[in-house]
Design a protein around this motif. Structure first.
Motif, PDB file in Angstrom:
ATOM      1  N   ALA A 258    -102.941  61.932 -69.741  1.00 19.58           N
ATOM      2  CA  ALA A 258    -103.449  63.304 -69.629  1.00 19.58           C
ATOM      3  C   ALA A 258    -103.826  63.553 -68.179  1.00 19.58           C
ATOM      4  O   ALA A 258    -104.369  62.662 -67.512  1.00 19.58           O
ATOM      5  N   LEU A 269    -100.621  66.977 -71.139  1.00 18.53           N
ATOM      6  CA  LEU A 269    -100.389  65.632 -71.652  1.00 18.53           C
ATOM      7  C   LEU A 269     -98.945  65.302 -71.316  1.00 18.53           C
ATOM      8  O   LEU A 269     -98.015  65.963 -71.801  1.00 18.53           O
ATOM      9  N   PHE A 439    -105.477  68.696 -78.817  1.00 15.16           N
ATOM     10  CA  PHE A 439    -105.566  67.516 -77.954  1.00 15.16           C
ATOM     11  C   PHE A 439    -105.844  66.266 -78.787  1.00 15.16           C
ATOM     12  O   PHE A 439    -105.250  65.200 -78.552  1.00 15.16           O
TER      13      PHE A 439
END
Length: 514
Positions: A258, A269, A439
């Motif tokens: 990331a 990412l 995420f």
């Protein structure tokens, strides 16, 4: 009478001595042929009389002369001391015109934004011209002196040029106060390589940066690109500082990581060189949020990095856990400047925000009875504050932790409106995520742990729960104000922390004139 064992030992010893003497003889012959080799190339009869021993005396003196300005004197002196003070670079490169080639490369340093003067380009060029002019050097003493000067200039310049292109001119850890990214710097081993080169051209070609980002910015610099709304000078300087950043050896080497770019307010990412997830982020408030300072107006005082207390640091680490419905341990600085101030205005502020108060580690049952407006600085230090999980928790429903000295992390936030703004340097230093659940899914993938995160994030007032990653994910928090996007178009961002200015102030003496 000798035993068979002693006979074998004697034979081996004789053979070893023969090899040693042969090697020494060969080395001596090579050294004694230096004058002959130099004469063959220069056709200057003076060189016929030079000897390795005579040169060694002059080189030793030059190495200790304060007027001989070397960037890495200990490394250079150590090498020559262990190699009989021979002119190793001249011997291996003068006969094949490699040194003229070196001058060409050094002379094009401005294509990297660097001033050729920092590599003694003109001095080497003039000394070479004397060597190739068979009448320019008139005495043996002059030959020794010029040889020593040329040998050391080449060694110094090769090391400096190699360091600059492979590692950058500046060490970011020395100029930035909030810089914690692992960054490789040149060491004695990498610098000593220049003395042992088999092919100078191959080496010079190998150290030229080949990163597509670098080549795009380099082309823009050489082409004098000007960004709309900026002067040519400001655009050029933005390109120069970002070229330097690209030379730093601090880039991710992992296939999956990331990365947050502070001035772009974005997180990606990355997997095998491509972004598989992108989202807006909010970063820490910066000293130059209103962009009053720029790369055109600055002075030497700008070399000193004076970060605003809430600026997000540059760092790299490993994300290892997601904490769902986290408790926020409110830093003392925020407690003093914000929490206590608000509690003084509204006696029910703390309970409305679900904040527990502790005095000397023990919970305070009735914090609304405390007269916060009148407590002293000494008394304030006795109190600590923890915001419990819930809709108002400043960390939102999840935070992602990684070890770092600044106690920052990635987290959710209830303040979603900030993501609608173009300037998102609004946090206390941590990085707020626009899409924290996405995420989490990217980090954990499908499975029980992600399902638990999604379930708990959807509930109210759940207890704090930690879910650890099976494999830690690298995270890089960076600061880049100019880059080429996937289509090759240059992107420029505002210097919200003034870090371009700090870097340029240090770099300017090494840069080619714009």
């Amino acid at each position: 009478m000798l035993s068979s064992k002693n006979i074998v030992f004697a034979v081996l010893a004789t053979a070893g001595l023969f090899i040693l003497l042969t090697f020494a003889s060969c080395k001596k012959k090579v050294r004694s042929d230096i004058g002959k080799a130099f004469f063959a190339k220069t056709q200057n009869k003076v060189f016929k009389d030079i000897t390795p021993e005579g040169f060694a005396i002059v080189l030793k003196k030059a190495l200790t002369d304060p007027n001989t300005k070397l960037s890495n004197p200990k490394i250079i002196e150590a090498y020559y001391d262990s190699h009989d003070y021979d002119p190793v670079l001249l011997t291996s490169n003068l006969s094949n015109d490699n040194l003229r080639l070196l001058v060409d490369y050094l002379g094009k340093a401005n294509e990297h934004g660097l001033d050729p003067k920092m590599f003694q380009t003109e001095k080497i060029k003039l000394l070479l011209a004397k060597f190739y002019d068979k009448k320019a050097i008139k005495t043996t003493d002059e030959a020794y002196t010029d040889m020593a000067q040329l040998e050391l200039s080449i060694a110094n310049s090769l090391i400096n040029y190699s360091n600059a292109l492979q590692f950058g001119v500046m060490n970011p850890r020395r100029i930035y106060a909030n810089y914690y990214t692992v960054t490789k710097r040149p060491d004695s081993l990498s610098m000593s390589r220049v003395f042992e080169l088999k092919n100078l051209k191959t080496f010079l070609d190998s150290i030229q940066p080949k990163n597509p980002q670098y080549l795009t910015l380099q082309k823009a610099l050489v082409s004098n690109v000007v960004v709309p709304g900026q002067t040519k000078e400001e655009t050029q300087r933005t390109l120069l500082v970002n070229l330097e950043r690209l030379r730093w050896k601090n880039k991710p080497t992992e296939a999956r990581y990331a990365i947050v770019n502070i001035p772009d307010f974005q997180l990606d990412l990355m997997e095998n060189g491509k972004s598989t997830l992108n989202m807006k982020v909010c970063v820490g408030q910066g000293r130059n949020g209103n962009h009053t300072d720029n790369l055109v107006e600055y002075d030497d005082s700008d070399k000193i990095d004076r970060p605003f207390q809430r600026e997000t640091p540059q760092l790299n680490s490993l994300i290892y856990v997601a904490e769902v419905n986290p408790i926020w341990n409110i830093p003392q600085s925020i407690a003093n400047k914000e929490i206590i101030v608000e509690a003084a205005k509204d006696r029910y502020y703390l309970s409305n925000k679900n904040i527990n108060v502790y005095k000397n580690g023990a919970i305070v049952n009735d914090p609304e009875t405390i007269k916060w407006a009148s407590i002293s600085e000494k008394e304030r230090s006795q109190y600590s504050f923890k915001q419990q999980p819930g809709a108002d928790n400043s960390l939102g429903k999840v935070k992602f932790l990684f070890n770092n000295k600044s106690s920052v992390y990635l987290h959710d936030t209830p303040a979603k409106d900030a993501f609608k703004k173009p300037m998102r340097a609004v946090s206390h230093g941590c990085v707020r995520l626009e899409k924290p659940l996405d995420f989490a899914h990217a980090l954990f993938g499908d499975g029980e742990k992600y399902n638990t995160i999604a379930k708990l994030m959807g509930e109210d007032n759940s207890k704090p729960t930690s879910l650890y990653l099976n494999k830690k994910v690298p995270v890089y928090i960076t600061y880049v104000t100019c880059w080429a996007d996937a289509g090759g178009t240059l992107q420029f961002r505002k210097d919200i922390y003034g870090l371009d200015i700090v870097l340029y102030a240090h770099l300017q003496k090494f840069l080619a004139p714009v």
